[in-house]
Every structure is written in structure tokens, then in C-alpha cells.
Design a protein around this motif. Structure first.
Motif, PDB file in Angstrom:
ATOM      1  N   SER A  29       0.826  -1.209   0.000  1.00  0.00           N
ATOM      2  CA  SER A  29       0.000   0.000   0.000  1.00  0.00           C
ATOM      3  C   SER A  29       0.863   1.263   0.000  1.00  0.00           C
ATOM      4  CB  SER A  29      -0.916  -0.017   1.220  1.00  0.00           C
ATOM      5  OG  SER A  29      -1.704   1.151   1.272  1.00  0.00           O
ATOM      6  N   ILE A  30       1.908   1.285   0.830  1.00  0.00           N
ATOM      7  CA  ILE A  30       2.787   2.469   0.901  1.00  0.00           C
ATOM      8  C   ILE A  30       3.539   2.661  -0.413  1.00  0.00           C
ATOM      9  CG2 ILE A  30       4.859   3.383   2.027  1.00  0.00           C
ATOM     10  CD1 ILE A  30       3.862   2.106   4.617  1.00  0.00           C
ATOM     11  N   PHE A  31       4.069   1.577  -0.962  1.00  0.00           N
ATOM     12  CA  PHE A  31       4.802   1.679  -2.220  1.00  0.00           C
ATOM     13  C   PHE A  31       3.901   2.183  -3.350  1.00  0.00           C
ATOM     14  CE2 PHE A  31       6.204  -0.289  -6.238  1.00  0.00           C
ATOM     15  CZ  PHE A  31       7.485   0.248  -6.329  1.00  0.00           C
ATOM     16  N   SER A  32       2.675   1.633  -3.425  1.00  0.00           N
ATOM     17  CA  SER A  32       1.745   2.065  -4.486  1.00  0.00           C
ATOM     18  C   SER A  32       1.372   3.524  -4.313  1.00  0.00           C
ATOM     19  CB  SER A  32       0.483   1.200  -4.446  1.00  0.00           C
ATOM     20  OG  SER A  32       0.794  -0.164  -4.650  1.00  0.00           O
ATOM     21  N   PRO A 108      -9.827  12.124 -16.638  1.00  0.00           N
ATOM     22  CA  PRO A 108     -10.539  11.651 -17.836  1.00  0.00           C
ATOM     23  C   PRO A 108      -9.750  11.991 -19.103  1.00  0.00           C
ATOM     24  CG  PRO A 108     -11.995  12.865 -16.372  1.00  0.00           C
ATOM     25  CD  PRO A 108     -10.617  13.110 -15.888  1.00  0.00           C
ATOM     26  N   ASN A 109      -9.755  11.078 -20.038  1.00  0.00           N
ATOM     27  CA  ASN A 109      -9.088  11.269 -21.312  1.00  0.00           C
ATOM     28  C   ASN A 109      -7.616  11.657 -21.120  1.00  0.00           C
ATOM     29  OD1 ASN A 109     -11.628  10.898 -22.653  1.00  0.00           O
ATOM     30  ND2 ASN A 109     -12.140  13.029 -22.148  1.00  0.00           N
ATOM     31  N   GLY A 110      -7.027  11.134 -20.049  1.00  0.00           N
ATOM     32  CA  GLY A 110      -5.645  11.501 -19.759  1.00  0.00           C
ATOM     33  C   GLY A 110      -4.638  10.502 -20.263  1.00  0.00           C
ATOM     34  N   GLY A 111      -5.051   9.579 -21.086  1.00  0.00           N
ATOM     35  CA  GLY A 111      -4.112   8.636 -21.656  1.00  0.00           C
ATOM     36  C   GLY A 111      -3.504   7.725 -20.589  1.00  0.00           C
ATOM     37  N   GLN A 112      -2.174   7.799 -20.472  1.00  0.00           N
ATOM     38  CA  GLN A 112      -1.487   6.924 -19.535  1.00  0.00           C
ATOM     39  C   GLN A 112      -1.835   7.248 -18.082  1.00  0.00           C
ATOM     40  OE1 GLN A 112       2.610   7.569 -20.503  1.00  0.00           O
ATOM     41  NE2 GLN A 112       2.630   9.707 -19.837  1.00  0.00           N
ATOM     42  N   TYR A 113      -2.118   8.535 -17.800  1.00  0.00           N
ATOM     43  CA  TYR A 113      -2.508   8.895 -16.429  1.00  0.00           C
ATOM     44  C   TYR A 113      -3.881   8.317 -16.082  1.00  0.00           C
ATOM     45  CZ  TYR A 113       1.367  12.176 -16.868  1.00  0.00           C
ATOM     46  OH  TYR A 113       2.599  12.720 -17.046  1.00  0.00           O
ATOM     47  N   GLN A 114      -4.744   8.285 -17.083  1.00  0.00           N
ATOM     48  CA  GLN A 114      -6.063   7.682 -16.883  1.00  0.00           C
ATOM     49  C   GLN A 114      -5.926   6.185 -16.597  1.00  0.00           C
ATOM     50  OE1 GLN A 114      -8.552   7.671 -20.347  1.00  0.00           O
ATOM     51  NE2 GLN A 114     -10.423   7.264 -19.191  1.00  0.00           N
ATOM     52  N   ILE A 119      -5.852   1.301 -13.082  1.00  0.00           N
ATOM     53  CA  ILE A 119      -5.161   0.027 -12.819  1.00  0.00           C
ATOM     54  C   ILE A 119      -4.773  -0.122 -11.351  1.00  0.00           C
ATOM     55  CG2 ILE A 119      -3.070  -1.288 -13.283  1.00  0.00           C
ATOM     56  CD1 ILE A 119      -3.217  -0.221 -16.175  1.00  0.00           C
ATOM     57  N   ILE A 120      -4.158   0.935 -10.761  1.00  0.00           N
ATOM     58  CA  ILE A 120      -3.649   0.801  -9.395  1.00  0.00           C
ATOM     59  C   ILE A 120      -4.779   0.532  -8.395  1.00  0.00           C
ATOM     60  CG2 ILE A 120      -2.516   2.017  -7.494  1.00  0.00           C
ATOM     61  CD1 ILE A 120      -0.589   3.194  -9.462  1.00  0.00           C
ATOM     62  N   ALA A 123      -6.037  -3.008  -8.940  1.00  0.00           N
ATOM     63  CA  ALA A 123      -5.057  -4.008  -8.533  1.00  0.00           C
ATOM     64  C   ALA A 123      -5.056  -4.171  -7.019  1.00  0.00           C
ATOM     65  CB  ALA A 123      -3.671  -3.610  -9.025  1.00  0.00           C
ATOM     66  N   LEU A 124      -5.124  -3.055  -6.293  1.00  0.00           N
ATOM     67  CA  LEU A 124      -5.190  -3.143  -4.835  1.00  0.00           C
ATOM     68  C   LEU A 124      -6.469  -3.846  -4.384  1.00  0.00           C
ATOM     69  CD1 LEU A 124      -3.857   0.381  -3.819  1.00  0.00           C
ATOM     70  CD2 LEU A 124      -2.704  -1.811  -3.478  1.00  0.00           C
ATOM     71  N   ALA A 125      -7.561  -3.564  -5.077  1.00  0.00           N
ATOM     72  CA  ALA A 125      -8.821  -4.227  -4.751  1.00  0.00           C
ATOM     73  C   ALA A 125      -8.725  -5.733  -4.996  1.00  0.00           C
ATOM     74  CB  ALA A 125      -9.955  -3.637  -5.564  1.00  0.00           C
ATOM     75  N   ALA A 126      -8.065  -6.113  -6.116  1.00  0.00           N
ATOM     76  CA  ALA A 126      -7.881  -7.541  -6.403  1.00  0.00           C
ATOM     77  C   ALA A 126      -7.017  -8.207  -5.330  1.00  0.00           C
ATOM     78  CB  ALA A 126      -7.250  -7.708  -7.782  1.00  0.00           C
ATOM     79  N   GLY A 127      -6.013  -7.463  -4.823  1.00  0.00           N
ATOM     80  CA  GLY A 127      -5.168  -8.017  -3.765  1.00  0.00           C
ATOM     81  C   GLY A 127      -5.943  -8.308  -2.493  1.00  0.00           C
ATOM     82  N   SER A 128      -6.977  -7.534  -2.241  1.00  0.00           N
ATOM     83  CA  SER A 128      -7.777  -7.776  -1.040  1.00  0.00           C
ATOM     84  C   SER A 128      -8.514  -9.110  -1.094  1.00  0.00           C
ATOM     85  CB  SER A 128      -8.788  -6.632  -0.845  1.00  0.00           C
ATOM     86  OG  SER A 128      -9.771  -6.647  -1.874  1.00  0.00           O
ATOM     87  N   LEU A 129      -8.710  -9.650  -2.326  1.00  0.00           N
ATOM     88  CA  LEU A 129      -9.355 -10.961  -2.445  1.00  0.00           C
ATOM     89  C   LEU A 129      -8.527 -12.025  -1.728  1.00  0.00           C
ATOM     90  CD1 LEU A 129     -11.497 -12.855  -3.748  1.00  0.00           C
ATOM     91  CD2 LEU A 129      -9.932 -13.079  -5.686  1.00  0.00           C
ATOM     92  N   VAL A 130      -7.222 -11.983  -1.946  1.00  0.00           N
ATOM     93  CA  VAL A 130      -6.338 -12.962  -1.310  1.00  0.00           C
ATOM     94  C   VAL A 130      -6.162 -12.668   0.170  1.00  0.00           C
ATOM     95  CG1 VAL A 130      -4.018 -13.964  -1.335  1.00  0.00           C
ATOM     96  CG2 VAL A 130      -5.128 -13.313  -3.490  1.00  0.00           C
ATOM     97  N   PHE A 131      -6.047 -11.373   0.488  1.00  0.00           N
ATOM     98  CA  PHE A 131      -5.719 -10.974   1.850  1.00  0.00           C
ATOM     99  C   PHE A 131      -6.912 -11.028   2.796  1.00  0.00           C
ATOM    100  CE2 PHE A 131      -4.926  -7.219   4.775  1.00  0.00           C
ATOM    101  CZ  PHE A 131      -4.142  -7.939   5.656  1.00  0.00           C
ATOM    102  N   LEU A 132      -8.085 -10.606   2.328  1.00  0.00           N
ATOM    103  CA  LEU A 132      -9.224 -10.396   3.219  1.00  0.00           C
ATOM    104  C   LEU A 132     -10.366 -11.385   3.038  1.00  0.00           C
ATOM    105  CD1 LEU A 132      -9.467  -6.490   3.034  1.00  0.00           C
ATOM    106  CD2 LEU A 132      -8.450  -7.862   4.862  1.00  0.00           C
TER     107      LEU A 132
END
Length: 591
Positions: A29-32, A108-114, A119-120, A123-132
Motif C-alpha cells: 500500500s505504501i509503495f503504491s 478523464p481522457n488523460g491517456g497513460q494517467y487515466q 489500474i492501481i 489491482a489493490l482491490a484484487a489483492g484484497s481478495l487474497v488478503f481479506l
């Protein structure tokens, strides 16, 4: 384990798992958060980014402190509810701050920033599947606190592309909700099975300990039965034999003979019950050696030939003089004797045959008879206790129904398979398969007892030692009836005192193996040998039937007999000792 206890244990296992895995999740979480701040550094006001990052860092430091404290707590299970609060509240605040960041920093419409903004958080939400997922409500809450703000932010843009992205995020959320539910159910079931297995192991351990305690108690009983219960039976056997030798009147002798038969039946029943108990408890250990099978066959033929002749049966015994087997000679002889005894008991006409043959690399010992036979439905039950074929009236002259039960246990102990073939009215064939032995491994034979009928034991000086007065008196009466000169003592010290007082040297010593004050018969014999300056023939008498041979130093020079001592065998042994004495005197005169 009660339902409440199982629920408490489940709650503790859940919080223990979450807190032990917290350090890795906190670092992720801190690194992200640091990476997201660096990526958006030129896209959003610095004060917003730094404020958000400070909240993430502060909350995760608190979470890390709680995890460290839990891992170093002496008895964390006593405060399970407190630990739940200390974990769940900071965790929910942390994911809420992440959801706030996903909403505020989305471009919105920010390309890579969008893409990074989507994604981040996902991805953190997906990690909670394993953790929680081990705690369903915590997983659902955390997952939705991260993803719903992002979903709302995407839908607020309102164009077709963002509505499509929002729908995809919605599908993503739905799939992970299903995965989370299934994983939670699987983990909960796994924990429940774990608790059941632990409880089962605990019960099995308790039952095992209980069985071990029962086995110890049984072993103590067997030790008492081997010694204490044999004492009066030993005395009764000696006294009845002494009485039988003294009775001259036929009508009284008939009564004494009945007493002798009753004593013999009692001895047989006692020995059979004790043998079964010893075999069941594992107290009896086999002594496996190589020996000639013909030796057993000779003894059995010698003992059972008179009975076969009395019934008019042909009793054919093969010599098997070349057969060498690898087994316990005493236990194997017990099995074969039982086969022969049953064959003679249940055969009225025809023959009984004892022979051996090679089969599959083993020696098969076979007893064949032309007796009454056994029905097919009784072939298995005959190996149970107290089961007898053709003896509904329970006539004790036909046995006790324990012989084949002992055979089955000996067969299992020695790993020698027993087989039976029989048909009602056509006779029976009992066999046991024994491994082959080697001729070169056969131990040196012990000296045989010479049985010489008709010779009196006059002037044979016998010293008897026994701390049980009843046994001492019984043995004294028996030996005096055989015309022996008897010196009796209750201890080795008393025996030495009497030798000094009478100034004589005994021809033979009969001593109980266990004497009072933790003394043994071997010590008494050693004291007598030291006093007289000469070796004296001796017989050690013990109530422990598990002892086949004494391993103490010097014990090999003496004979060993078990209680209750058979008077006929004792008399034969004393005659053998008397013969040796006379032979030695003749040799000295000739010299």
C-alpha cells in the motif's frame, strides 16, 4: 468442542492470519501510494497529493504497529475482540482513503494517467481478495470502498467511452464479489475441518493414553497373577500330590484322585486364561531360534501315544528328522500340541497323523484326523474363546474351549499362518506354515532330564527355600513322602545357618526365585556354594511364566521350573540329580 468454542477459535485464527500477513500488505500500500504520487506530481496540486500520501502513511504506520504488537503479545487469544477492532478500523480507513484518491486523482481522457488511475486501485482491490477473503464482510467492505468511488467518478464523465469503462468495472466488481464469496466459503470450511481434525486427534490421543493406562494396569495384573495367584495354586498342587502318595485305602484314594483331577483342571484353566491375557497385552515376547522340528514331534508322540492306544486309534507321527525351522520352539510346540490334543479328543475311530511337508519355501506342519469334523459355518468361530464343537454340556474332560483361541493369537504373534480344512463327519486337517531355519544356527541342546521309574529318593538331602510358608510346608510334605531328607528355610541366610548347625552339605537346592527383602534364589545359591565350597545342583522355581531363561550371571548352571510345579516332573528331575550324584560317587571310588 462446543459451537461457541469453535466460533471463538475461528475468530482468533482469522485475526491471526490477517495480522501476520499485514506487513506485506502495508508495504504494498505504501509503495503504491508513493508511486501514484510521483506519477501525478505534475498533474495535481502538490498539497492535495502530499496530504493524501500523509494520510496513507499515517494509517499504515498505525496498522504496522498493531501487527507488531500482536505478534509479540503473550496471550493474544484472550483479547480477540480488541484485536479485531484494532485491525478492521485502520484497514477500512486505509481503503477509504484509497477510494478517495481514486475519485479525486482520476484524469478523464488523460491517456497513460487515466490508465494508472484505473489500474492501481483495481489491482489493490484484487489483492484484497487474497488478503481479506477469509473474513467475508471485511473483504466486501474493503473492495467496494476502493472500487465504487472510481466507478462513480467514471460514470460522472458521462460520455460513451467512460460509460463503457464503468460497465467493465462493474462486471469486474461482480466477478470478484463471486470469487470472494466462494473463497471465503472454501477457507471457512477448511478451518472447520481443521478444528474437527484437531478435536479428533485430541480425542484419539486421550483414548490412546487411556488404552495405554489400561494396558499398564493389565500388565500389573498379569504380573500379580503370574506370582501371587500362582502361590496358592502351587501349594495346592504339591499338597494334593503329597496326599495322594500317602493314601493307601482305595475308597479314599479315589476321592484324592478326583481332587488331583480338579487341581489339574484348575491349573489348565488358569494357565489358558493367563496365556490369552499375555498374548493380548503383548507381554509375551517370542524367542525365535533355529531348531529341529523332529524334537517337538518326538515329545508329542511320547506324550500322546498312550491316549491314542487307549482309544484304539492309529497315531502316525513322521520323524521329520531333517526339517529345521525358525520359530519359537515353546510357542510352536504349544500350537502343535493343541492340534494333536483336539484331533485325539474328537476322533473315535480311524487315525490321527502328524507330519510335515515343504510348501512355498516353508515347512508346513499338518495334523490330520478322521474325527467328527467341523461344519463350514463353524470354521471361523472355532478360534474364538470358549467355543467347542460337540460339547454342549461343557464337559471339562473335553477341554475349556480356549486352545484354538490361544493358537490364533500365537499364529498372529509369530506370523505363522494357520489353515484348517474340514467337513462334518469326514475329519479335519489343521496346519501351520513355519519359516525354514539353518542347521548351523541350532543352539547347543540342554541336558535332558532322565525319567527313571521306580527309583526311590531315599537319603537324597534336599534344601528348600521359600518365603511363602504354605509353599514351604507343601514342598516339605511332598519331598518327605518321597523319602528325601529335607531341610527347609524361608531365606538364604536361614538356609546357611541350618547348614552350619547341622554340619551337612545338601545334594540339591530347591529355591523360589523371588525371596523377601529383594533377594533372589540365585543369591541364596551363591551364598550356599560359598559356604560349602562346592557347586550344588539347584532348581529355581518362579511364578513368572514369561521367563523362559534366566539371563543373570551363573543362572545357566541351574534348572528352571514354573509354578505350579508338576510333581511328576519335579520327581523326575530329582531322580536325575540323584543319578548324577551316584555316578559321581562311583567315579570317585574307582579313582
Amino acid at each position: 468442542m462446543s459451537t461457541q468454542e469453535q466460533a471463538d477459535n475461528l475468530a482468533f485464527i482469522q485475526i491471526q492470519t490477517l495480522l501476520k500477513n499485514s506487513p506485506a500488505v502495508i508495504l504494498a500500500s505504501i509503495f503504491s501510494a508513493i508511486m501514484l504520487t510521483a506519477i501525478y506530481w505534475d498533474q495535481h496540486p502538490h498539497v492535495y497529493l502530499l496530504s493524501w500520501l500523509s494520510m496513507i502513511l499515517s494509517i499504515n504506520i498505525v496498522r504496522g504497529f498493531f501487527a507488531w504488537k500482536f505478534l509479540h503479545e503473550d496471550k493474544p487469544m484472550e483479547h480477540t475482540l480488541l484485536w479485531w477492532r484494532m485491525f478492521s478500523l485502520p484497514s477500512l480507513v486505509s481503503v477509504a482513503v484509497w477510494g478517495l484518491g481514486a475519485f479525486v486523482f482520476y484524469i478523464p481522457n488523460g491517456g497513460q494517467y487515466q490508465a494508472v488511475g484505473i489500474i492501481i486501485p483495481l489491482a489493490l482491490a484484487a489483492g484484497s481478495l487474497v488478503f481479506l477473503s477469509i473474513v467475508h464482510w471485511l473483504f466486501v467492505s474493503s473492495f467496494l470502498l476502493i472500487t465504487l468511488p472510481l466507478l462513480l467518478r467514471v460514470f460522472l464523465v458521462g460520455d460513451f467511452v467512460h460509460i463503457s469503462i464503468g460497465l467493465l468495472i462493474g462486471v469486474y466488481i461482480s466477478i470478484f464479489m463471486i470469487f470472494g464469496h466462494n473463497m471465503n466459503r472454501m477457507l471457512t470450511e477448511s478451518l472447520r475441518l481443521r478444528f474437527e481434525n484437531l478435536e479428533l486427534v485430541s480425542r484419539l490421543t486421550e483414548e490412546k493414553e487411556s488404552a495405554e493406562l489400561a494396558n499398564v494396569a493389565k500388565s500389573k495384573f498379569l504380573a500379580a497373577a503370574s506370582h501371587d495367584l500362582r502361590q496358592p495354586l502351587h501349594a495346592l498342587s504339591l499338597l494334593s500330590s503329597a496326599l495322594c502318595d500317602r493314601i493307601k485305602y482305595p475308597e479314599v484314594k479315589h476321592i484324592v484322585d478326583k481332587i488331583m483331577l480338579a487341581v489339574s483342571a484348575l491349573e489348565n484353566l488358569f494357565n489358558a486364561l493367563l496365556d490369552i491375557s499375555k498374548l493380548d497385552s503383548g507381554v509375551l515376547k517370542p524367542s525365535i531360534i533355529s531348531f529341529k522340528l523332529g524334537d517337538i514331534f518326538k515329545k508329542i508322540e511320547n506324550d500322546y501315544r498312550p491316549e491314542a492306544d487307549r482309544k484304539g486309534l492309529k497315531f502316525n507321527v513322521d520323524s521329520c528328522h531333517d526339517a529345521v525351522v525358525y520359530s519359537d520352539n515353546i510357542l510352536l510346540e504349544r500350537v502343535v500340541r493343541n492340534f494333536v490334543s483336539n484331533a485325539l479328543r474328537y476322533t473315535e475311530t480311524g487315525h490321527v497323523r502328524l507330519f510335515c511337508e515343504m510348501e512355498n519355501g516353508k515347512i508346513k506342519i499338518v495334523v490330520e484326523d478322521t474325527g467328527i469334523g467341523i461344519r463350514d459355518d463353524n470354521l471361523q468361530t472355532i478360534f474364538d474363546e470358549y467355543v467347542q464343537i460337540g460339547n454342549p454340556e461343557r464337559d471339562r474332560e473335553k477341554g475349556l474351549g480356549l486352545g484354538l483361541a490361544i493358537v490364533a493369537r500365537i499364529s498372529q504373534l509369530l506370523n505363522h499362518p494357520v489353515h484348517v480344512k474340514s467337513a462334518r463327519g469326514e475329519g479335519s486337517i489343521f496346519s501351520i506354515a513355519v519359516p525354514l531355519g539353518r542347521q548351523e544356527d541350532i543352539p547347543e541342546p540342554e541336558a535332558d532330564i532322565v525319567r527313571t521309574p521306580g527309583m526311590e529318593l531315599t537319603q537324597l538331602k534336599v534344601l528348600i527355600i521359600d518365603d511363602e510358608r504354605s509353599n514351604l510346608d507343601a514342598l516339605d510334605a511332598l519331598l518327605r513322602g518321597w523319602k528325601c531328607e529335607v531341610i527347609s528355610a524361608e531365606s538364604g541366610e536361614e538356609a546357611c545357618d541350618k547348614i552350619r548347625a547341622l554340619q551337612l552339605k545338601p545334594d540339591c537346592v530347591l529355591t523360589d526365585y523371588r525371596l523377601r527383602n529383594n533377594k533372589t534364589g540365585l543369591e541364596a545359591i551363591s551364598d550356599i556354594v560359598a559356604l560349602t565350597g562346592e557347586n550344588v545342583p539347584a532348581v529355581l522355581i518362579t511364578g513368572d511364566v514369561a521367563i523362559k531363561k534366566l539371563h543373570e550371571e551363573g543362572a545357566d548352571a541351574y534348572h528352571l521350573m514354573h509354578k505350579p510345579v508338576q510333581p511328576a516332573r519335579l520327581r523326575a528331575l530329582l531322580k536325575h540329580i540323584q543319578q548324577q550324584k551316584l555316578r559321581q560317587e562311583l567315579e570317585e571310588q574307582e579313582a
